[in-house]
Design a protein around this motif. Sequence first.
Motif, PDB file in Angstrom:
ATOM      1  N   ALA A 131       0.843  -1.205   0.000  1.00  0.00           N
ATOM      2  CA  ALA A 131       0.000   0.000   0.000  1.00  0.00           C
ATOM      3  C   ALA A 131       0.875   1.251   0.000  1.00  0.00           C
ATOM      4  CB  ALA A 131      -0.932  -0.004   1.210  1.00  0.00           C
ATOM      5  N   GLU A 132       1.913   1.229   0.825  1.00  0.00           N
ATOM      6  CA  GLU A 132       2.810   2.388   0.895  1.00  0.00           C
ATOM      7  C   GLU A 132       3.599   2.573  -0.395  1.00  0.00           C
ATOM      8  OE1 GLU A 132       5.055   1.818   4.496  1.00  0.00           O
ATOM      9  OE2 GLU A 132       3.317   2.363   5.750  1.00  0.00           O
ATOM     10  N   ALA A 133       3.882   1.475  -1.090  1.00  0.00           N
ATOM     11  CA  ALA A 133       4.610   1.554  -2.370  1.00  0.00           C
ATOM     12  C   ALA A 133       3.682   1.921  -3.525  1.00  0.00           C
ATOM     13  CB  ALA A 133       5.302   0.230  -2.655  1.00  0.00           C
ATOM     14  N   GLY A 134       2.381   1.908  -3.272  1.00  0.00           N
ATOM     15  CA  GLY A 134       1.418   2.235  -4.324  1.00  0.00           C
ATOM     16  C   GLY A 134       1.091   1.066  -5.240  1.00  0.00           C
ATOM     17  N   THR A 135       1.520  -0.147  -4.875  1.00  0.00           N
ATOM     18  CA  THR A 135       1.231  -1.308  -5.719  1.00  0.00           C
ATOM     19  C   THR A 135      -0.041  -2.043  -5.294  1.00  0.00           C
ATOM     20  OG1 THR A 135       2.691  -2.704  -4.382  1.00  0.00           O
ATOM     21  CG2 THR A 135       3.661  -1.651  -6.327  1.00  0.00           C
ATOM     22  N   LEU A 136      -0.591  -1.684  -4.136  1.00  0.00           N
ATOM     23  CA  LEU A 136      -1.858  -2.249  -3.670  1.00  0.00           C
ATOM     24  C   LEU A 136      -2.849  -1.109  -3.546  1.00  0.00           C
ATOM     25  CD1 LEU A 136      -3.634  -4.531  -2.568  1.00  0.00           C
ATOM     26  CD2 LEU A 136      -2.673  -4.051  -0.299  1.00  0.00           C
ATOM     27  N   THR A 137      -3.938  -1.188  -4.285  1.00  0.00           N
ATOM     28  CA  THR A 137      -4.950  -0.141  -4.276  1.00  0.00           C
ATOM     29  C   THR A 137      -5.837  -0.283  -3.040  1.00  0.00           C
ATOM     30  OG1 THR A 137      -4.979  -0.165  -6.687  1.00  0.00           O
ATOM     31  CG2 THR A 137      -6.846   0.884  -5.583  1.00  0.00           C
ATOM     32  N   LEU A 138      -5.934   0.806  -2.284  1.00  0.00           N
ATOM     33  CA  LEU A 138      -6.838   0.866  -1.140  1.00  0.00           C
ATOM     34  C   LEU A 138      -8.039   1.710  -1.522  1.00  0.00           C
ATOM     35  CD1 LEU A 138      -4.278   1.552   1.737  1.00  0.00           C
ATOM     36  CD2 LEU A 138      -5.182  -0.649   0.981  1.00  0.00           C
ATOM     37  N   THR A 139      -9.137   1.501  -0.839  1.00  0.00           N
ATOM     38  CA  THR A 139     -10.320   2.301  -1.120  1.00  0.00           C
ATOM     39  C   THR A 139     -10.055   3.760  -0.757  1.00  0.00           C
ATOM     40  OG1 THR A 139     -12.671   2.569  -0.681  1.00  0.00           O
ATOM     41  CG2 THR A 139     -11.348   1.743   1.135  1.00  0.00           C
ATOM     42  N   ASP A 140     -10.565   4.674  -1.576  1.00  0.00           N
ATOM     43  CA  ASP A 140     -10.385   6.101  -1.286  1.00  0.00           C
ATOM     44  C   ASP A 140     -11.594   6.682  -0.561  1.00  0.00           C
ATOM     45  OD1 ASP A 140     -12.080   5.889  -3.414  1.00  0.00           O
ATOM     46  OD2 ASP A 140     -11.119   7.425  -4.633  1.00  0.00           O
ATOM     47  N   THR A 141     -12.620   5.877  -0.366  1.00  0.00           N
ATOM     48  CA  THR A 141     -13.787   6.257   0.421  1.00  0.00           C
ATOM     49  C   THR A 141     -14.100   5.083   1.349  1.00  0.00           C
ATOM     50  OG1 THR A 141     -15.308   5.379  -1.242  1.00  0.00           O
ATOM     51  CG2 THR A 141     -14.755   7.726  -1.417  1.00  0.00           C
ATOM     52  N   PRO A 142     -14.848   5.295   2.411  1.00  0.00           N
ATOM     53  CA  PRO A 142     -15.143   4.174   3.309  1.00  0.00           C
ATOM     54  C   PRO A 142     -15.807   3.016   2.571  1.00  0.00           C
ATOM     55  CG  PRO A 142     -15.772   6.253   4.318  1.00  0.00           C
ATOM     56  CD  PRO A 142     -15.406   6.560   2.897  1.00  0.00           C
ATOM     57  N   GLY A 143     -15.431   1.819   2.952  1.00  0.00           N
ATOM     58  CA  GLY A 143     -16.000   0.603   2.374  1.00  0.00           C
ATOM     59  C   GLY A 143     -16.366  -0.363   3.487  1.00  0.00           C
ATOM     60  N   MET A 144     -17.588  -0.871   3.464  1.00  0.00           N
ATOM     61  CA  MET A 144     -18.068  -1.694   4.567  1.00  0.00           C
ATOM     62  C   MET A 144     -18.013  -3.185   4.289  1.00  0.00           C
ATOM     63  SD  MET A 144     -21.471  -1.305   6.862  1.00  0.00           S
ATOM     64  CE  MET A 144     -22.691  -2.416   6.196  1.00  0.00           C
TER      65      MET A 144
END
Length: 195
Positions: A114-127
């Motif tokens: 995630a910190e390297a930008g190779t894993l996409t995290l949600t940019d809005t809350p996701g339940m």
Amino acid sequence: MKTFQVLLLLLFPTLINAQTKVLPVEVQIKTATLAAPEELRSGVMVYGYNDKGEMVVLREGTNHLVCLADDPGKEGINVSCYSKKLEPFMARGRELSAEGKGEMEKRVTRKNEAEAGTLTLTDTPGMTTILTGSEENYNSETGELTDGHFRYVIYIPYATAESTGLPEKPFAPGMPWIMDPGTHRAHIMITPPKN
């Protein structure tokens, strides 16, 4: 004594398979979708298990939810549904599990990615909605679960107590709180009290 030991060794694989019996696809789908709102159940994507015990797609979806069937190798019933925007994070976790990685190793790997930008995290809350229950209250022929208990997890990467106003520990039954604040896996936990 040796005969008994040989008999146990021969029966052990059979006992293991009996405990981890993979349910029919339609039953896995029925149970997995219990964690979704009723009006969305027919359109969710469902991951479950094939005859080899591997996690596979059981049904492609047509809406914004993904559901996971109960793991036949684990005790109790545990199914969940989550927003498709969490799929890259969840899929990476499944890949790492399939590689034999433990929970802490998965956390470190996903953090680094995630910190390297190779894993996409949600940019809005996701339940994620999690439904758990006991095997005594589960009908493995119909996929019905009675007396299950819900828990809700709202992923909000890098959120903190300060940015959300939430405490880092619940101080009343069922109240929301933030877990792993300030990290890639920060999430709001909501566990309603059991009846």
